[in-house]
Design a protein around this motif. Structure first.
Motif, mmCIF file in Angstrom:
data_model
loop_
_atom_site.group_PDB
_atom_site.id
_atom_site.type_symbol
_atom_site.label_atom_id
_atom_site.label_comp_id
_atom_site.label_asym_id
_atom_site.label_seq_id
_atom_site.Cartn_x
_atom_site.Cartn_y
_atom_site.Cartn_z
ATOM 1 N N LYS A 182 26.107 43.015 55.163
ATOM 2 C CA LYS A 182 26.425 43.041 54.258
ATOM 3 C C LYS A 182 27.362 44.154 54.880
ATOM 4 C CE LYS A 182 26.467 42.882 49.182
ATOM 5 N NZ LYS A 182 27.116 41.080 49.116
ATOM 6 N N HIS A 183 28.899 44.479 53.938
ATOM 7 C CA HIS A 183 28.933 45.580 55.011
ATOM 8 C C HIS A 183 30.816 46.127 54.016
ATOM 9 C CE1 HIS A 183 31.641 41.801 56.352
ATOM 10 N NE2 HIS A 183 32.898 42.703 55.984
ATOM 11 N N LYS A 184 30.772 47.250 54.077
ATOM 12 C CA LYS A 184 31.618 47.750 53.203
ATOM 13 C C LYS A 184 33.373 47.008 53.601
ATOM 14 C CE LYS A 184 33.432 52.341 50.455
ATOM 15 N NZ LYS A 184 33.054 53.879 50.135
ATOM 16 N N VAL A 185 34.098 46.710 52.563
ATOM 17 C CA VAL A 185 35.627 46.564 52.372
ATOM 18 C C VAL A 185 36.042 47.973 51.556
ATOM 19 C CG1 VAL A 185 36.920 44.748 52.559
ATOM 20 C CG2 VAL A 185 34.994 44.545 54.546
ATOM 21 N N ARG A 186 37.682 47.950 51.486
ATOM 22 C CA ARG A 186 38.572 48.004 51.060
ATOM 23 C C ARG A 186 39.858 46.855 51.205
ATOM 24 N NH1 ARG A 186 36.473 53.125 52.951
ATOM 25 N NH2 ARG A 186 37.509 52.646 54.645
ATOM 26 N N VAL A 187 39.953 46.534 50.141
ATOM 27 C CA VAL A 187 41.328 45.717 49.914
ATOM 28 C C VAL A 187 42.491 46.862 48.952
ATOM 29 C CG1 VAL A 187 40.511 44.241 50.806
ATOM 30 C CG2 VAL A 187 40.715 44.135 48.347
ATOM 31 N N ASN A 188 43.909 46.209 49.704
ATOM 32 C CA ASN A 188 45.093 46.765 48.409
ATOM 33 C C ASN A 188 45.130 45.712 47.408
ATOM 34 O OD1 ASN A 188 45.148 48.921 50.334
ATOM 35 N ND2 ASN A 188 47.018 47.783 51.711
ATOM 36 N N GLY A 189 46.017 46.022 46.779
ATOM 37 C CA GLY A 189 46.309 45.291 45.012
ATOM 38 C C GLY A 189 47.065 44.265 46.197
ATOM 39 N N PHE A 190 46.759 43.544 45.528
ATOM 40 C CA PHE A 190 48.004 41.681 46.234
ATOM 41 C C PHE A 190 47.764 41.207 44.688
ATOM 42 C CE2 PHE A 190 43.172 40.833 46.730
ATOM 43 C CZ PHE A 190 43.274 40.030 46.374
ATOM 44 N N TRP A 191 48.670 39.873 44.909
ATOM 45 C CA TRP A 191 49.435 39.084 44.226
ATOM 46 C C TRP A 191 48.163 37.777 44.529
ATOM 47 C CZ3 TRP A 191 50.792 39.518 39.044
ATOM 48 C CH2 TRP A 191 51.645 40.487 39.082
ATOM 49 N N ILE A 192 47.888 36.935 44.226
ATOM 50 C CA ILE A 192 47.204 35.535 44.014
ATOM 51 C C ILE A 192 46.990 34.251 42.960
ATOM 52 C CG2 ILE A 192 44.408 36.365 43.092
ATOM 53 C CD1 ILE A 192 43.577 34.586 45.776
#
Length: 308
Positions: free
Chosen positions: A25-35
């Motif tokens: 299990k690992h730390k991830v950052r994501v930018n905002g996006f549409w889905i």
């Protein structure tokens, strides 16, 4: 489409059902996006076909020269009766079978494709609001390009599926899938031969048949598996496990699956109407599965993403 805000989370397995490829299990950052709020539907996919004349993988005769690159050297060419336009269709077993042998419940059905989900005698009349299925990775990319969108990364998909909940097992929280009222379209009973239909659906269900997660996304658990952009590598998480986290991971540079070392595979997420705790528990938000780029099956579809 739904806007998913930027944020960070711990990506990976949350309970004892997790497979080795869901760790660490690992730390991830994501930018905002549409889905997309739902899986791409038959109606939406039909609009793409009508506009472009595109022919899906399942509607084309397989090319042995391409196929043999995915199998061990020296593998004999299949008979011509097998190398036909076809796709994989679910056929229930007659009783208890080994869950390690998927040939017990999948059949290579000539004439099965997105317009004929169970084979040439079936159709999608009245199913415009059902998710399109029998979609290969190539098919999904073609639709995304036409729509001005793209496939979500695996990290984006999991972040969206979690719906802002921290370290929970499912899009709705931690209540087991078979407790309380039905929360997703999955297989209840004994897979792959007895489905009690507690959720009222044997195969796929119309999109929005179950409650959305906290981001307003439907069917992030169950219904049909969904393609992600990333190649599949069974050890990928260990390569991006950094103390300070990793920003917007895009997946490994190449596909690696020791089970089929010659095949090029991509990640699929979300589970399907065939998922059951005895088999794959695919409705868990961290559950990773993999399939070859040319795969098309009765329980495989997609949804699109888009940058800001």
């Amino acid at each position: 489409m739904v806007w998913i805000p930027a944020g960070d989370f711990m990506m990976g397995g949350d309970n004892k059902q997790a497979s080795a490829d869901e760790f660490p299990k690992h730390k991830v950052r994501v930018n905002g996006f549409w889905i997309d709020q739902t899986e791409v539907t038959n109606k939406q996919f039909a609009a793409f076909i009508n506009a472009t004349g595109y022919q899906t993988t399942a509607e084309r005769k397989p090319n042995w020269e391409e196929l043999k690159r995915q199998v061990p050297p020296g593998t004999p060419k299949p008979p011509d009766s097998v190398l036909v336009a076809a796709s994989l269709v679910f056929k229930p077993a007659k009783g208890k079978v080994s869950l390690n042998d998927y040939s017990q419940w999948w059949t290579w059905q000539k004439g099965a494709d997105w317009k004929h989900p169970q084979g040439p005698k079936s159709n999608i009349a009245g199913k415009e609001n059902y998710p399109v299925v029998h979609i290969s990775f190539e098919d999904a990319l073609a639709y995304c390009k036409w729509a001005g969108k793209r496939l979500p990364t695996e990290a984006e998909w999991e972040w969206a599926a979690r719906g802002g909940l921290k370290n929970n097992i499912y899009p709705w929280g931690n209540e087991p899938v078979n407790k309380g009222k039905p929360k997703a379209n999955s297989w209840q009973g004994n897979f792959p031969y007895k489905n009690t239909l507690a959720d009222k659906f044997y195969a796929s269900a119309p999109v929005k048949s179950f409650n959305p997660n906290a981001y307003g996304l439907y069917d992030m658990a169950g219904n049909v598996w969904e393609w992600c952009a990333d190649f599949y590598d069974y050890q990928y998480y260990s390569t991006i496990n950094k103390p300070n986290g990793v920003d917007n991971p895009k997946g490994p540079a190449i596909s690696r699956d020791p089970d089929e070392p010659y095949a090029v595979k991509h990640v699929v997420r979300g589970g399907s109407f065939l998922c059951n705790d005895s088999y794959c528990s695919g409705y868990r938000v961290a559950r990773r599965m993999k399939t070859t780029e040319d795969s098309s099956m009765e329980h495989l579809g997609f949804r699109c993403a888009q940058d800001k």
